[in-house]
Design a protein around this motif. Structure first.
Motif, PDB file in Angstrom:
ATOM      1  N   MET A   1      12.887  48.420  51.169  1.00 42.73           N
ATOM      2  CA  MET A   1      13.975  48.786  52.052  1.00 42.73           C
ATOM      3  C   MET A   1      13.557  50.018  52.852  1.00 42.73           C
ATOM      4  SD  MET A   1      17.931  49.719  51.316  1.00 42.73           S
ATOM      5  CE  MET A   1      18.158  48.087  50.732  1.00 42.73           C
ATOM      6  N   PRO A   2      13.906  50.052  54.146  1.00 43.12           N
ATOM      7  CA  PRO A   2      13.553  51.218  54.956  1.00 43.12           C
ATOM      8  C   PRO A   2      14.224  52.482  54.438  1.00 43.12           C
ATOM      9  CG  PRO A   2      14.290  49.399  56.338  1.00 43.12           C
ATOM     10  CD  PRO A   2      14.572  49.017  54.921  1.00 43.12           C
ATOM     11  N   ARG A   3      13.624  53.592  54.773  1.00 42.21           N
ATOM     12  CA  ARG A   3      14.234  54.890  54.504  1.00 42.21           C
ATOM     13  C   ARG A   3      14.000  55.746  55.742  1.00 42.21           C
ATOM     14  NH1 ARG A   3      10.117  58.272  52.958  1.00 42.21           N
ATOM     15  NH2 ARG A   3       8.225  57.198  52.329  1.00 42.21           N
ATOM     16  N   ALA A   4      14.864  56.701  55.969  1.00 46.34           N
ATOM     17  CA  ALA A   4      14.783  57.511  57.176  1.00 46.34           C
ATOM     18  C   ALA A   4      14.825  58.983  56.838  1.00 46.34           C
ATOM     19  CB  ALA A   4      15.931  57.159  58.117  1.00 46.34           C
ATOM     20  N   THR A   5      14.097  59.757  57.626  1.00 47.65           N
ATOM     21  CA  THR A   5      14.147  61.209  57.538  1.00 47.65           C
ATOM     22  C   THR A   5      14.355  61.738  58.948  1.00 47.65           C
ATOM     23  OG1 THR A   5      11.733  61.370  57.690  1.00 47.65           O
ATOM     24  CG2 THR A   5      12.680  61.401  55.489  1.00 47.65           C
ATOM     25  N   VAL A   6      15.166  62.780  59.035  1.00 48.32           N
ATOM     26  CA  VAL A   6      15.448  63.413  60.318  1.00 48.32           C
ATOM     27  C   VAL A   6      14.965  64.846  60.237  1.00 48.32           C
ATOM     28  CG1 VAL A   6      17.237  64.049  61.976  1.00 48.32           C
ATOM     29  CG2 VAL A   6      17.481  61.961  60.624  1.00 48.32           C
ATOM     30  N   SER A 100      18.707  48.811  58.146  1.00 50.00           N
ATOM     31  CA  SER A 100      19.531  48.944  56.941  1.00 50.00           C
ATOM     32  C   SER A 100      19.058  50.144  56.140  1.00 50.00           C
ATOM     33  CB  SER A 100      19.420  47.689  56.068  1.00 50.00           C
ATOM     34  OG  SER A 100      20.090  46.614  56.661  1.00 50.00           O
ATOM     35  N   LEU A 101      20.000  51.022  55.849  1.00 42.75           N
ATOM     36  CA  LEU A 101      19.704  52.230  55.074  1.00 42.75           C
ATOM     37  C   LEU A 101      20.827  52.463  54.075  1.00 42.75           C
ATOM     38  CD1 LEU A 101      18.810  54.590  58.055  1.00 42.75           C
ATOM     39  CD2 LEU A 101      17.179  53.578  56.457  1.00 42.75           C
ATOM     40  N   PRO A 102      20.510  52.736  52.825  1.00 39.93           N
ATOM     41  CA  PRO A 102      21.578  53.011  51.864  1.00 39.93           C
ATOM     42  C   PRO A 102      22.347  54.285  52.208  1.00 39.93           C
ATOM     43  CG  PRO A 102      19.415  53.340  50.867  1.00 39.93           C
ATOM     44  CD  PRO A 102      19.194  52.781  52.233  1.00 39.93           C
ATOM     45  N   ASP A 103      21.717  55.196  52.962  1.00 34.85           N
ATOM     46  CA  ASP A 103      22.356  56.454  53.358  1.00 34.85           C
ATOM     47  C   ASP A 103      22.554  56.516  54.878  1.00 34.85           C
ATOM     48  OD1 ASP A 103      19.671  56.588  53.927  1.00 34.85           O
ATOM     49  OD2 ASP A 103      19.401  58.636  53.217  1.00 34.85           O
ATOM     50  N   ALA A 104      22.955  55.411  55.474  1.00 33.11           N
ATOM     51  CA  ALA A 104      23.109  55.321  56.927  1.00 33.11           C
ATOM     52  C   ALA A 104      24.098  56.351  57.470  1.00 33.11           C
ATOM     53  CB  ALA A 104      23.532  53.910  57.325  1.00 33.11           C
ATOM     54  N   GLU A 105      25.195  56.593  56.753  1.00 34.70           N
ATOM     55  CA  GLU A 105      26.195  57.582  57.194  1.00 34.70           C
ATOM     56  C   GLU A 105      25.576  58.971  57.314  1.00 34.70           C
ATOM     57  OE1 GLU A 105      29.366  57.468  58.138  1.00 34.70           O
ATOM     58  OE2 GLU A 105      29.743  55.350  57.774  1.00 34.70           O
TER      59      GLU A 105
END
Length: 115
Positions: A1-6, A100-105
């Motif tokens: 699953m993708p994950r994102a960092t800002v 799709s990200l589990p922490d999209a919010e």
């Protein structure tokens, strides 16, 4: 699953090896200045618009790859049952992205906040 960092200047979307291979994609790295809007959608599968070229789609389960339409190229990495982050982009390789990200919010809030 993708994950994102800002970070202060860049949004990084990290894909798994399986997603990279099946969707013929690399990790997405976009300057924050290129993010026009960011919103959370409940159904990422429905948010992917256009024709798959190239990529993988398992009906009702997952979509990974590039979707093309008159609006431009869309970076897609979504799964059923996981909220997705929909991005409108400018001056980037893709005109939009749905991931799709589990922490999209959380990611959407971070992108909305000014660095």
């Amino acid at each position: 699953m993708p994950r994102a960092t800002v970070t202060r200047d860049v949004l990084h979307v990290h894909l798994s090896l399986r997603e990279k291979v099946s969707g013929l994609l690399r990790d997405l790295e976009v300057p924050r200045a290129s993010v026009v809007s960011a919103e959370v959608v409940e159904d990422g599968l429905a948010a992917a618009r256009g024709v798959r070229a190239p990529g993988l789609a398992l009906p009702g389960l997952t979509k990974v790859g590039t979707w093309r339409s008159r609006a431009g190229r869309q970076f897609v990495a979504v799964r059923r049952g996981v909220p997705a982050l929909r991005l409108e982009l400018r001056d980037a390789a893709f005109s939009s992205a749905v991931v799709s990200l589990p922490d999209a919010e959380r990611v959407a809030r971070e992108l909305a906040a000014r660095p």
